[in-house]
Design an enzyme around this catalytic site. Structure first.
Site, PDB file in Angstrom:
ATOM      1  N   ASP A  69     114.198 -25.373 -79.075  1.00 32.79           N
ATOM      2  CA  ASP A  69     113.762 -26.661 -79.617  1.00 32.79           C
ATOM      3  C   ASP A  69     114.527 -27.809 -78.972  1.00 32.79           C
ATOM      4  OD1 ASP A  69     111.893 -25.966 -82.011  1.00 32.79           O
ATOM      5  OD2 ASP A  69     113.583 -24.598 -82.199  1.00 32.79           O
ATOM      6  N   ASP A 112     118.413 -22.993 -74.848  1.00 28.94           N
ATOM      7  CA  ASP A 112     117.991 -23.311 -76.201  1.00 28.94           C
ATOM      8  C   ASP A 112     116.467 -23.445 -76.161  1.00 28.94           C
ATOM      9  OD1 ASP A 112     118.066 -24.197 -78.895  1.00 28.94           O
ATOM     10  OD2 ASP A 112     118.107 -26.277 -78.225  1.00 28.94           O
TER      11      ASP A 112
END
Length: 217
Positions: free
Chosen positions: A10, A8
């Site tokens: 953020d 991922d």
């Protein structure tokens, strides 16, 4: 065996969840909407199309989704130009795993921001595949972006490890059938049921070693 790793963005590589919340809160207030207590939790993991509709309709911004997305993303890009809040140790962790595994990126950020972050962080060459939830049918917690990343990597999802921080991200990775590594954000901790889906929980990127990943399967 784990043969690929999907990150991922953020909350894992860059600490931008507080920035997203600040920017969206201000935008909602300026446009006459109302920020709800559960808004940030619900927004984490949504695709651009999903969160722009949510701000426009549910939070009362009253503008069409395309305009909402454009205006919010422009503000986020401006914040990134001022300072890119890299998570300490994240760049080293990516480089460490890239030496052994092909890497993917499966992010809820828009394509424009993903590309900018990777260039500024010096990681544009580290990932074989990078995907935004803009490019799939549904955002997290749907597994779409993780399934698409595995397909483009040419690796079965069961042979991938996913590194996530949010409830919706953890649910998406688990639904895709990947081994799940959770790195919870202190200010935005995942729900207990989502965290329970993780095969490994780490506190910092320094714990993300090739040995730890290899042991997942």
């Amino acid at each position: 065996m784990i043969t690929a790793v999907v990150f991922d963005l953020d909350g894992v590589l860059i600490d931008t969840e507080p920035v997203w919340e600040e920017v969206r809160r201000a935008y909602v207030a300026e446009t006459g909407g109302t920020w709800l207590p559960e808004a940030q939790r619900r927004l984490m993991g949504m695709s651009t199309a999903e969160w722009s509709r949510y701000l426009g309709a549910d939070l009362g911004v009253g503008r069409d989704p395309e305009r909402v997305a454009t205006e919010v993303i422009e503000r986020m890009a401006g914040r990134y130009e001022q300072r890119l809040p890299l998570v300490p140790g994240a760049v080293d962790a990516v480089r460490r795993l890239a030496a052994r595994f092909p890497l993917g990126l499966a992010s809820s950020s828009p394509r424009r921001l993903i590309d900018r972050v990777l260039v500024v962080a010096g990681l544009a060459d580290a990932f074989t595949v990078t995907l935004s939830t803009e490019q799939v049918a549904a955002g997290k917690p749907s597994p779409d972006v993780y399934l698409a990343a595995a397909e483009r990597l040419g690796v079965p999802p069961s042979e991938c490890a996913a590194v996530e921080d949010s409830s919706n991200g953890l649910r998406a990775a688990a639904a895709a059938g990947m081994a799940v590594i959770a790195m919870p954000h202190a200010a935005y901790p995942p729900a207990p049921d989502a965290l329970a889906l993780a095969d490994l929980v780490i506190a910092t990127p320094e714990e993300l070693t090739t040995e730890a990943v290899a042991r997942l399967r």
